[in-house]
Design a protein around this motif. Structure first.
Motif, short mmCIF file in Angstrom:
data_model
loop_
_atom_site.label_atom_id
_atom_site.label_comp_id
_atom_site.label_asym_id
_atom_site.label_seq_id
_atom_site.Cartn_x
_atom_site.Cartn_y
_atom_site.Cartn_z
N CYS B 11 0.81 -1.23 0.00
CA CYS B 11 0.00 0.00 0.00
C CYS B 11 0.85 1.28 0.00
O CYS B 11 0.33 2.36 -0.25
CB CYS B 11 -0.96 0.01 1.18
N HIS B 99 -11.67 -5.71 6.90
CA HIS B 99 -12.37 -4.82 7.82
C HIS B 99 -13.79 -5.36 7.94
O HIS B 99 -14.35 -5.87 6.96
CB HIS B 99 -12.42 -3.39 7.28
N PHE B 103 -15.03 2.62 8.78
CA PHE B 103 -14.03 2.96 9.81
C PHE B 103 -14.71 3.34 11.12
O PHE B 103 -14.17 3.13 12.20
CB PHE B 103 -13.16 4.11 9.30
N HIS B 169 -4.22 2.43 14.18
CA HIS B 169 -5.64 2.56 14.50
C HIS B 169 -5.86 2.45 16.01
O HIS B 169 -6.61 3.22 16.60
CB HIS B 169 -6.46 1.47 13.80
N ILE B 172 -5.14 5.68 18.09
CA ILE B 172 -5.84 6.94 17.82
C ILE B 172 -6.26 7.53 19.18
O ILE B 172 -6.88 6.85 19.99
CB ILE B 172 -7.08 6.71 16.91
N ARG B 196 2.57 6.21 14.95
CA ARG B 196 1.56 7.29 14.89
C ARG B 196 2.16 8.56 15.47
O ARG B 196 2.75 8.53 16.56
CB ARG B 196 0.35 6.84 15.69
N ASP B 199 -3.02 13.17 15.71
CA ASP B 199 -4.30 12.97 15.03
C ASP B 199 -4.12 13.08 13.51
O ASP B 199 -3.52 14.05 13.03
CB ASP B 199 -5.32 14.03 15.47
N HIS B 200 -4.65 12.13 12.80
CA HIS B 200 -4.66 12.10 11.34
C HIS B 200 -3.28 11.92 10.70
O HIS B 200 -3.17 11.94 9.47
CB HIS B 200 -5.30 13.37 10.74
N ASP B 202 -0.39 9.31 10.69
CA ASP B 202 0.05 8.00 11.17
C ASP B 202 0.50 7.10 10.02
O ASP B 202 0.73 7.57 8.92
CB ASP B 202 -1.05 7.34 12.00
N HIS B 203 0.60 5.79 10.32
CA HIS B 203 1.13 4.81 9.37
C HIS B 203 2.53 5.20 8.89
O HIS B 203 2.87 5.06 7.72
CB HIS B 203 0.16 4.60 8.19
N GLU B 232 2.58 -2.06 7.88
CA GLU B 232 1.69 -1.40 6.94
C GLU B 232 1.97 0.10 7.07
O GLU B 232 1.35 0.80 7.87
CB GLU B 232 0.22 -1.70 7.25
N LEU B 234 3.03 3.98 5.25
CA LEU B 234 2.83 4.82 4.06
C LEU B 234 3.89 5.91 4.04
O LEU B 234 4.46 6.25 5.07
CB LEU B 234 1.44 5.47 4.11
N PHE B 237 3.30 10.72 5.37
CA PHE B 237 3.72 11.55 6.50
C PHE B 237 5.11 11.15 7.01
O PHE B 237 5.57 11.69 8.01
CB PHE B 237 2.71 11.42 7.64
#
Lengths: 53, 269
Positions: B11, B99, B103, B169, B172, B196, B199-200, B202-203, B232, B234, B237
């Motif tokens: 991903c 899932h 979410f 997740h 959070i 993380r 807020d918003h 992470d990953h 997992e 990305l 960030f």
């Protein structure tokens, strides 16, 4: 005829004054808005979403 | 000497083909790879493509530890996940991550959603039996959506259904204790590890955020998990903006976590 010319001139003068006042108001608002945006640029970003991978 | 078993999800780069990605992932040092949720990136549902994927894995000397399937509650989930299980069996992949819901959702929808998830899973049980593939339900937003996963797993047989732990997740609103692993550790089949920052955001690569990795790995160590240290992550960030460097650092961190999860003397699985 003179009355007509005078009348037109008077109207032009009034419109000009109104236009000028409007312009001043717009410029004033513009600088206020610009200042507001500059101060709050970080605070009013669209909220991001959590990554749901 | 056996290598430390580490994995990364595709991903982080859906814009590059698997033909490009698998060699990069392998060169960075990973032993495994997992397929991300965007099926068109790998096209594993296409029977003809599965042979290519097997060859690509072989060429890159990689194994696949999980495939991210579609949501259990979506229309067509049963047929799609059945095909995913067939692909997983062909590719020798032991786990499909899913899932169970969106979410987040309104708590008033809980009972109805639980029934949908349980019905779909009941229909998937024979598929799991036939293929030997297991389904891992992933925690999402803490609250009703993650409680749904816990409640469903409480009712589902452990031979076919388990838990996928996503650290970003879970944390959070954190840092907070890893109580979810206390509850579901005995069902842990898959890991989506990442760090993380806030807020918003992470990953990211372990070490770039606030997660206490020593504590988290201790929890995983006491769980039923026996797969690779699977990331997992990305690039969105992450401080690592170059893809090769990102992969190198991610693998380095996964290898650092490995002895924390499996012990200093662990010699690979």
């Amino acid at each position: 005829m003179w009355r007509g010319v005078t009348g037109t001139a008077r109207m032009c003068c009034l419109e000009s004054l109104t236009y000028s006042a409007c312009t001043r108001t717009i410029w004033s608002w513009r600088s206020t808005i610009r200042e507001f945006v500059t101060l709050n640029v970080g605070r009013f970003k669209m909220p991001a979403k959590e990554v749901s991978s | 000497m056996n290598r430390k078993q580490t994995s990364i999800s595709t991903c982080f780069s859906y814009e590059r083909s698997l033909e490009d990605l698998f060699p990069l992932i392998s060169s960075a040092g990973f032993t495994h790879v997992s397929l991300g949720a965007k099926e068109p990136h790998s096209s594993y549902l296409s029977v003809s493509r599965r042979g290519d994927l097997l060859q690509l894995l072989h060429d890159a000397n990689l194994r696949m530890d999980s495939i991210h399937g579609i949501r259990l509650d979506l229309p067509g989930a049963l047929s799609s996940l059945t095909a995913t299980a067939e692909a997983a069996a062909f590719l020798d992949v032991p786990v499909i991550v899913v899932h169970a819901s969106s979410f987040d959702f309104d708590p008033s929808e809980f009972d109805e959603r639980l029934e949908v998830v349980l019905n779909t899973c009941e229909a998937l049980a024979p598929v799991a039996e036939d293929t030997g593939v297991r389904f891992a339900l992933e925690n999402v937003l803490p609250g009703p959506a993650t409680e749904l996963v816990r409640s469903a797993l409480e009712r589902l047989p452990s031979e076919h259904f388990g838990f996928c732990y996503d650290s970003s997740h879970d944390q959070i609103g954190g840092p907070k204790p890893f109580t979810l692993l206390d509850v579901l550790g005995t069902r842990l089949l898959a890991l989506h590890l990442s760090d993380r920052i806030r807020d918003h955001v992470d990953h990211v690569v372990p070490g770039e955020g606030f997660i206490d990795w020593e504590k988290l790995c201790e929890e995983i160590r006491h769980s039923a998990y026996a797969g690779p240290v699977s990331l997992e992550v990305l690039m969105n960030f992450s401080g690592f903006k170059d893809q090769v460097e990102f992969l190198r650092q991610a693998c380095r961190q996964a290898e650092r976590l490995y002895p924390l999860v499996f012990g200093e003397n662990a010699a690979g699985l």
